[in-house]
Structures are given as structure tokens and as C-alpha cells.
Scaffold this active site. Structure first.
Site, PDB file in Angstrom:
ATOM      1  N   ARG A 292      35.013  38.523  70.291  1.00 53.21           N
ATOM      2  CA  ARG A 292      34.240  37.875  69.346  1.00 53.21           C
ATOM      3  C   ARG A 292      35.157  36.559  68.401  1.00 53.21           C
ATOM      4  O   ARG A 292      36.154  37.682  67.919  1.00 53.21           O
ATOM      5  CB  ARG A 292      32.879  38.134  68.329  1.00 53.21           C
TER       6      ARG A 292
ATOM      7  N   GLU B  72      31.335  28.950  68.881  1.00 53.37           N
ATOM      8  CA  GLU B  72      31.592  27.786  70.342  1.00 53.37           C
ATOM      9  C   GLU B  72      29.976  27.372  69.988  1.00 53.37           C
ATOM     10  O   GLU B  72      29.013  27.536  69.581  1.00 53.37           O
ATOM     11  CB  GLU B  72      30.361  29.362  71.363  1.00 53.37           C
TER      12      GLU B  72
ATOM     13  N   HIS C  14      34.943  30.899  77.094  1.00 54.79           N
ATOM     14  CA  HIS C  14      34.158  32.350  76.898  1.00 54.79           C
ATOM     15  C   HIS C  14      33.772  32.932  78.816  1.00 54.79           C
ATOM     16  O   HIS C  14      32.058  32.758  78.454  1.00 54.79           O
ATOM     17  CB  HIS C  14      32.728  32.252  75.851  1.00 54.79           C
TER      18      HIS C  14
HETATM   19  P1  NAP Z   1      32.271  48.994  72.624  1.00 60.60           P
HETATM   20  O1  NAP Z   1      32.380  50.888  73.644  1.00 60.60           O
HETATM   21  O2  NAP Z   1      30.980  49.382  71.688  1.00 60.60           O
HETATM   22  O3  NAP Z   1      33.903  49.584  71.690  1.00 60.60           O
HETATM   23  C1  NAP Z   1      34.125  48.492  70.633  1.00 60.60           C
HETATM   24  C2  NAP Z   1      35.005  49.307  69.828  1.00 60.60           C
HETATM   25  O4  NAP Z   1      35.269  49.099  68.930  1.00 60.60           O
HETATM   26  C3  NAP Z   1      34.892  51.178  69.736  1.00 60.60           C
HETATM   27  O5  NAP Z   1      36.143  51.648  70.115  1.00 60.60           O
HETATM   28  C4  NAP Z   1      34.675  51.043  68.118  1.00 60.60           C
HETATM   29  O6  NAP Z   1      35.454  51.860  67.744  1.00 60.60           O
HETATM   30  C5  NAP Z   1      35.309  49.129  67.842  1.00 60.60           C
HETATM   31  N1  NAP Z   1      35.052  49.343  66.453  1.00 60.60           N
HETATM   32  C6  NAP Z   1      33.865  48.910  66.131  1.00 60.60           C
HETATM   33  N2  NAP Z   1      33.582  47.902  64.814  1.00 60.60           N
HETATM   34  C7  NAP Z   1      35.380  48.325  64.508  1.00 60.60           C
HETATM   35  C8  NAP Z   1      35.431  47.784  63.308  1.00 60.60           C
HETATM   36  N3  NAP Z   1      34.404  47.468  61.791  1.00 60.60           N
HETATM   37  N4  NAP Z   1      36.631  48.015  62.883  1.00 60.60           N
HETATM   38  C9  NAP Z   1      38.021  48.611  64.318  1.00 60.60           C
HETATM   39  N5  NAP Z   1      36.819  49.014  65.156  1.00 60.60           N
HETATM   40  C10 NAP Z   1      35.673  49.131  65.627  1.00 60.60           C
HETATM   41  O7  NAP Z   1      32.565  47.381  73.009  1.00 60.60           O
HETATM   42  P2  NAP Z   1      32.758  47.182  74.373  1.00 60.60           P
HETATM   43  O8  NAP Z   1      31.804  47.521  75.010  1.00 60.60           O
HETATM   44  O9  NAP Z   1      34.196  47.576  74.306  1.00 60.60           O
HETATM   45  O10 NAP Z   1      32.586  45.794  74.077  1.00 60.60           O
HETATM   46  C11 NAP Z   1      33.082  45.478  73.231  1.00 60.60           C
HETATM   47  C12 NAP Z   1      32.761  43.603  72.424  1.00 60.60           C
HETATM   48  O11 NAP Z   1      33.740  42.615  73.711  1.00 60.60           O
HETATM   49  C13 NAP Z   1      31.570  42.976  72.620  1.00 60.60           C
HETATM   50  O12 NAP Z   1      30.586  43.842  71.414  1.00 60.60           O
HETATM   51  C14 NAP Z   1      31.899  42.068  72.848  1.00 60.60           C
HETATM   52  O13 NAP Z   1      31.897  41.682  71.672  1.00 60.60           O
HETATM   53  C15 NAP Z   1      32.941  41.394  73.092  1.00 60.60           C
HETATM   54  N6  NAP Z   1      32.070  41.078  75.047  1.00 60.60           N
HETATM   55  C16 NAP Z   1      33.276  39.500  75.162  1.00 60.60           C
HETATM   56  C17 NAP Z   1      33.034  39.345  75.921  1.00 60.60           C
HETATM   57  C18 NAP Z   1      33.228  38.217  77.039  1.00 60.60           C
HETATM   58  O14 NAP Z   1      32.835  37.346  77.540  1.00 60.60           O
HETATM   59  N7  NAP Z   1      34.656  37.451  75.903  1.00 60.60           N
HETATM   60  C19 NAP Z   1      32.438  40.200  77.296  1.00 60.60           C
HETATM   61  C20 NAP Z   1      31.686  41.529  77.120  1.00 60.60           C
HETATM   62  C21 NAP Z   1      32.073  41.647  75.836  1.00 60.60           C
HETATM   63  P3  NAP Z   1      35.138  52.561  66.434  1.00 60.60           P
HETATM   64  O15 NAP Z   1      33.677  52.705  66.130  1.00 60.60           O
HETATM   65  O16 NAP Z   1      35.505  53.864  66.815  1.00 60.60           O
HETATM   66  O17 NAP Z   1      35.130  51.527  65.114  1.00 60.60           O
END
Ligand code: NAP
Length: 324
Positions: free
Chosen positions: A235, A264, A282
Site C-alpha cells: 500500500r 491513487e 496498481h
Molecule cells: P498478510 O498475510 O496479512 O501479511 C502481512 C504481513 O505484514 C504479516 O507478515 C505481518 O506480520 C506484517 N505486518 C502487519 N502489520 C505490521 C506492522 N505494523 N509492522 C510490520 N509488519 C507488519 O497479508 P498478505 O496477504 O501478504 O498481503 C499483504 C498486503 O499486500 C495486503 O494487505 C495488501 O495491502 C497488499 N496487496 C497489494 C496488491 C497489489 O495489487 N499491489 C495485491 C494484493 C495485496 P506480523 O503480524 O508479524 O507483524
């Protein structure tokens, strides 16, 4: 004509024909964007709405919940749900679902593409050739992925898929999140600044929202060093965009590859003007294959909920206590 007990579903910024087509088999659909007068439309159908099917990054908050007193479930398209007030939904007993896992590989593929494009200046080289400049001389040498130390902010579903791909490239991998993960061999750093000091390449894969707003700040960027490269497929809000622009302009870091932005689809002109940025609109999950899978999972959640089987993929904050 659906029978009277057919649940009413409101579509908000959800325009995929396959999603609407499947939902129409079971539900009575209403489309907010097609209403000439949104307020009058909500007055008329709001009291009957029991489910929402919403598009990616769609703002859903208490003001909308106030208009939908029978709302049971918000089914969101995408894994990130930082624009949905999941805490307020929880307080009202409303379930929120998203579409995790089905997009992780696609986004990780894109992240690696963006990483290589940024380091090896692939779009710039393409522009160089198209401009006829090859005949004048070779494209300048670039930085490399070789011997880079890569840090991943957020080793979740997508972060892990990125790390797995990076293993194949033979680079050292470290990560930061709030908790260390027992089942990986990558080096853990308990602070983001500590991670940035240990690496020269930072890939952002943590969710947006208040907990991560601007955490990639000027200090973190400076810690990456003059060869530093930032890739963001998560994000835009996670990076302090003004600090990133300043670091790139001053040469404090080398480059950035960005699929997401703070506001965006507005992209700061300063980022566009910089030669050492690769900028994408995106498109992380943006393939026919993966968007169709996301649509199926969104609709699966609504079908499962109204079949009395609970949500398939609820967000962690949701009030659903069932274990699937
Ligand atoms: P996820 O499985 O929930 O992984 C998120 C990771 O971030 C976890 O390892 C979590 O670990 C860590 N995290 C959460 N809060 C944090 C903080 N305050 N400080 C440091 N680390 C933190 O989510 P995902 O499925 O991998 O997706 C991640 C993100 O990618 C989504 O939320 C979305 O915004 C983005 N995304 C973008 C696209 C795109 O088109 N560009 C597509 C899909 C997703 P801990 O809980 O140990 O902190």
C-alpha cells in the site's frame, strides 16, 4: 423474479460480470453506482440490504453501516482491507471477508518483475531503444541484483511467496514484522530500522492502515544507503511518499519500483519526473486468471454465509468465531 426471502445484496464498485452473474443466481442485486441519487437509493433499499459485494480499496465505514441496519456481511475483493472499518463492523456484529492466498503468487511474480525492472532499468532500456538511441551507443550499465541483501517488510502470505522466489536468485534474505516466524531461515530484525540498516533492498509487503502509516520514513530510507532500492507492492500509505521523493532527488537512495501510491490514482509528478523510478498502476493481482479467482472467492463467501455455513475467508478482526 427471485422469491421474497432472497437476500438483498448491494454491489459497490464491484463491476465484474462474472461476480454479478454468479450472485444473481441466488441473490437480489442492487448496484450503488447505477443509482442516479445515491442517498435516495440508500433510503429505499438500505433497510433490506443483508450483504455487500465491494470492489478493491472501497471505503466502507460507520456512515454506510448506519444506512444498512440489516447488514450481516461485507465481502471485499482483494486481500487488503485497510479502507474497510473492520473494527466498527466487529462492534456491530458484521462479518468482513476478503480474498487472501488466491492472489499471493501473482503479486509475488509482479514484485520480482518490478524488482528486476527497477534494478536493471528495463523500462528505461526499452525507451532508449524505441527512441533510436542504441545506434548512438550502448545503454549505460546498471546496478544489479547480484550480491544484494534483500529485506522484506511483512513476511505474510505475499512476503513469503516473494522470499521463495528470491531464494532462486541466490540473494540473502531478511525480514521484519511484529513477530518472528519460527518456520523460516531468513534473518529476523525486530525493528524496521534495524532491517534497513542490514540490507540495501527493501520490499514492502505489509498491509496499509494506522499501524503501518508512513513507517518507511526518511530514517529507514537513509539506512538503506546510496545503493538503496525500495519496492512497494503493498500500500502506498506504508511509505512516507514525500520522504521517498526527497531521498530519490537527493540521491540518498538509488531507485524505487512502485505498484501502489498514497493517493491513487494520483501519482506525484516528482516520481514521474525521476528517471530512477519504475511506476505501475496498481496491477499486482491484475491478470485475468487471478482476478477471476478473487471473484470466485468473494462470491463463495456470500454463498457460504447465506447457506448458514459461515464465511470462507473472514478477516482476523471479524466477529465470526467458527473454525473452518
Ligand atoms: P498478510 O498475510 O496479512 O501479511 C502481512 C504481513 O505484514 C504479516 O507478515 C505481518 O506480520 C506484517 N505486518 C502487519 N502489520 C505490521 C506492522 N505494523 N509492522 C510490520 N509488519 C507488519 O497479508 P498478505 O496477504 O501478504 O498481503 C499483504 C498486503 O499486500 C495486503 O494487505 C495488501 O495491502 C497488499 N496487496 C497489494 C496488491 C497489489 O495489487 N499491489 C495485491 C494484493 C495485496 P506480523 O503480524 O508479524 O507483524
Amino acid at each position: 423474479m427471485p422469491p421474497a426471502e432472497t437476500p438483498d445484496i448491494l454491489l459497490i464498485r464491484q463491476t465484474r460480470p462474472d461476480v454479478a452473474g454468479r450472485l444473481a443466481e441466488r441473490f437480489r442485486l442492487h448496484r450503488l453506482e447505477e443509482a442516479p441519487d445515491r442517498e435516495a437509493f440508500l433510503d429505499a433499499v438500505g433497510p433490506r440490504i443483508r450483504g455487500l459485494a465491494v470492489g478493491a480499496m472501497c471505503p466502507i465505514d460507520a456512515r454506510l453501516f448506519d444506512r444498512l441496519p440489516q447488514l450481516e456481511i461485507v465481502a471485499s475483493f482483494g486481500v487488503g482491507y485497510d479502507t474497510i472499518d473492520a473494527g466498527e463492523a466487529h462492534r456491530r456484529g458484521i462479518v468482513v471477508t476478503h480474498t487472501p492466498d488466491v492472489l499471493s503468487d501473482e503479486v509475488a511474480d509482479l514484485a520480482l518483475g518490478l524488482l528486476l525492472a527497477t534494478l536493471r532499468q528495463i523500462p528505461q532500456a526499452d525507451r532508449y531503444l524505441r527512441a533510436g538511441r542504441w545506434r548512438e551507443g550502448s545503454f549505460p550499465l546498471t546496478t544489479s541484483l547480484r550480491e544484494r541483501r534483500v529485506g522484506i517488510l511483512g513476511l505474510g502470505r505475499i512476503g513469503r511467496a516473494i522470499a521463495q522466489r528470491l531464494e532462486g536468485f541466490g540473494v540473502r534474505i531478511a525480514y521484519h514484522g511484529r513477530t518472528p516466524q519460527a518456520d523460516v531461515a531468513y534473518t529476523y530484525h525486530d525493528s524496521l530500522l534495524g532491517l534497513a540498516q542490514a540490507v540495501d533492498t527493501l520490499i514492502v509487503a505489509a498491509p496499509g492502515g494506522p499501524g503501518t502509516n508512513g513507517i518507511v520514513d526518511a530514517g529507514v530510507l537513509a539506512a538503506l544507503g546510496a545503493d538503496g532500492v525500495v519496492i512497494n507492492i503493498a500500500r502506498g500509505s506504508v511509505i512516507d511518499e514525500a520522504a521517498l521523493i526527497a531521498a530519490l532527488q537527493a540521491g540518498t537512495i538509488l531507485g524505487a519500483g512502485l505498484d501502489v501510491f498514497a493517493n491513487e490514482p494520483q501519482v506525484p509528478q516528482a516520481l514521474i519526473d525521476l528517471d530512477r523510478t519504475v511506476l505501475l498502476p496498481h496491477v499486482g493481482s491484475g491478470s485475468h486468471h487471478t482476478r477471476a479467482a478473487m471473484g470466485r472467492l468473494l462470491t463463495d463467501n456470500l454463498f457460504s454465509w447465506f447457506d448458514g455455513k459461515g464465511p470462507v475467508t473472514p478477516v482476523p478482526e471479524t466477529p465470526w468465531k467458527g473454525q473452518r
